[in-house]
Scaffold this motif. Structure first.
Motif, PDB file in Angstrom:
ATOM      1  N   MET A 128       0.824  -1.212   0.000  1.00  0.00           N
ATOM      2  CA  MET A 128       0.000   0.000   0.000  1.00  0.00           C
ATOM      3  C   MET A 128       0.855   1.256   0.000  1.00  0.00           C
ATOM      4  O   MET A 128       0.501   2.251  -0.654  1.00  0.00           O
ATOM      5  CB  MET A 128      -0.938  -0.014   1.211  1.00  0.00           C
ATOM      6  N   LEU A 140       0.604   4.086  -3.070  1.00  0.00           N
ATOM      7  CA  LEU A 140       0.250   5.497  -2.900  1.00  0.00           C
ATOM      8  C   LEU A 140       1.378   6.440  -3.305  1.00  0.00           C
ATOM      9  O   LEU A 140       1.136   7.607  -3.589  1.00  0.00           O
ATOM     10  CB  LEU A 140      -0.166   5.755  -1.447  1.00  0.00           C
ATOM     11  N   CYS A 197     -12.730   2.897  -1.389  1.00  0.00           N
ATOM     12  CA  CYS A 197     -11.584   2.649  -0.513  1.00  0.00           C
ATOM     13  C   CYS A 197     -11.088   4.009  -0.047  1.00  0.00           C
ATOM     14  O   CYS A 197     -10.679   4.840  -0.873  1.00  0.00           O
ATOM     15  CB  CYS A 197     -10.483   1.889  -1.257  1.00  0.00           C
ATOM     16  N   SER A 198     -11.094   4.249   1.264  1.00  0.00           N
ATOM     17  CA  SER A 198     -10.763   5.580   1.789  1.00  0.00           C
ATOM     18  C   SER A 198      -9.351   6.014   1.433  1.00  0.00           C
ATOM     19  O   SER A 198      -9.071   7.207   1.282  1.00  0.00           O
ATOM     20  CB  SER A 198     -10.958   5.601   3.306  1.00  0.00           C
ATOM     21  N   ASP A 199      -8.418   5.057   1.270  1.00  0.00           N
ATOM     22  CA  ASP A 199      -7.030   5.415   0.956  1.00  0.00           C
ATOM     23  C   ASP A 199      -6.861   5.969  -0.454  1.00  0.00           C
ATOM     24  O   ASP A 199      -5.833   6.585  -0.761  1.00  0.00           O
ATOM     25  CB  ASP A 199      -6.115   4.189   1.125  1.00  0.00           C
ATOM     26  N   GLN A 225      -5.662   9.523  -1.308  1.00  0.00           N
ATOM     27  CA  GLN A 225      -4.263   9.904  -1.175  1.00  0.00           C
ATOM     28  C   GLN A 225      -3.484   9.730  -2.473  1.00  0.00           C
ATOM     29  O   GLN A 225      -2.318  10.124  -2.559  1.00  0.00           O
ATOM     30  CB  GLN A 225      -3.601   9.076  -0.067  1.00  0.00           C
TER      31      GLN A 225
END
Length: 305
Positions: free
Chosen positions: A186, A190, A212-214, A217
């Motif tokens: 991950m 990112l 997906c909250s990520d 980013q």
């Protein structure tokens, strides 16, 4: 207008086109007094004489000429929906279906649908468009499209939809990517620069924070018109993206790309056919949906073989 007033539309069209009350009555299979009574109601509604008598019958006023195109179109649209709903013979039909779909569907599903249709309906054709709108309800209600194939709608909607198949998403990158081998975590995901499929007229991608909250980013550096359009950019750069695994496999050799498992859990990507409720019982539309369902089943079986 009241329902009884809507019945005046075909009578107005008949009078306008026949230019004679008797001929209009024969065409409508009603009496001439009934036509005269309908004309009197129309004159009262529009506060215009609509037709003037002459030696051969009647002549429309300029106002009647102004409203005729709308009246004729309304009658044509209504009668076409009746015939479409009641009668559809694929062997004899010359219907053209308008479809809007996400780009992978053009490569994996549409060719199968075309084969299925051409085998039994030689004069039925598809008109396929890229998915350039987010106002699905308006486009389907106004019959700009008969059917839309896209990600399964989320939340409440007045539109009808049916799942065609599910897809597993993977990370896609160049086969020679200097930092990504057979896996990615991950943190690395990112850090990389991303290519996404853009939504029409909005700076959004197909997958957003609710998926997906990520994802918020990510550093998105390129928004492509469609999934397949992402691939030439990814091939020639160190950018990465997310696409269905089958799409990556289909184009891996052509674009020198590879699939890498996602570093996070994500629900399957469901592709559905979407249509307006008014078309649900249209015989031709039901036939078309059946072809898409059969094509999706055939494609899924071929994929698993």
């Amino acid at each position: 207008m009241k329902n009884t007033e809507l019945n005046l539309i075909p009578i107005f069209v008949a009078i306008y086109e026949e230019k004679n009350l008797s001929k209009a009555a024969n065409r409508m299979d009603i009496s001439q007094p009934a036509v005269s009574k309908a004309l009197a109601k129309l004159r009262d509604i529009y506060d215009d004489p609509l037709f003037h008598r002459n030696s051969s019958g009647v002549e429309p006023t300029s106002f009647a000429g102004d409203i005729y195109p709308a009246m004729a179109a309304a009658l044509k649209n209504y009668t076409s929906t009746l015939s479409a709903s009641r009668d559809f013979n694929p062997k004899k039909s010359k219907r053209i279906f308008s479809i809007a779909c996400v780009s992978p569907t053009n490569f994996n599903l549409i060719p199968i649908v075309v084969k299925l249709i051409s085998a039994v309906a030689p004069d039925v054709f598809l008109e396929v468009h890229p998915l350039f709108t987010e106002d699905y309800e308006s486009d389907l209600r106004l019959q700009r499209y008969d059917l839309i194939v896209d990600m399964t709608p989320k939340g409440r909607t007045t539109l009808k939809h049916e799942l065609l198949y599910n897809e597993d998403l993977s990370v896609v990158c160049s086969q020679d990517h200097p930092r990504i081998d057979d896996s990615i975590d991950m943190v690395q995901f990112l850090k990389e620069e991303h290519v996404v499929v853009s939504r029409w007229h909005t700076r959004r991608s197909l997958l957003e924070v609710e998926d997906c909250s990520d994802l918020q980013q990510r550093r998105v550096v390129y928004r492509a018109a469609g999934a397949v359009e992402m691939l030439p950019v990814i091939e020639g750069t160190e950018y990465i993206g997310m696409l269905p695994g089958t799409t990556i496999a289909d184009f891996a050799e052509k674009y020198h790309i590879k699939a890498v498992p996602l570093p996070f859990d994500l629900p399957d990507l469901g592709l559905s056919m979407i249509w307006h409720p008014s078309r649900t019982h249209d015989c031709g539309h039901r036939w078309l949906r059946g072809k898409f369902k059969k094509a999706a089943k055939m494609w899924s079986q071929e994929r698993l073989a």
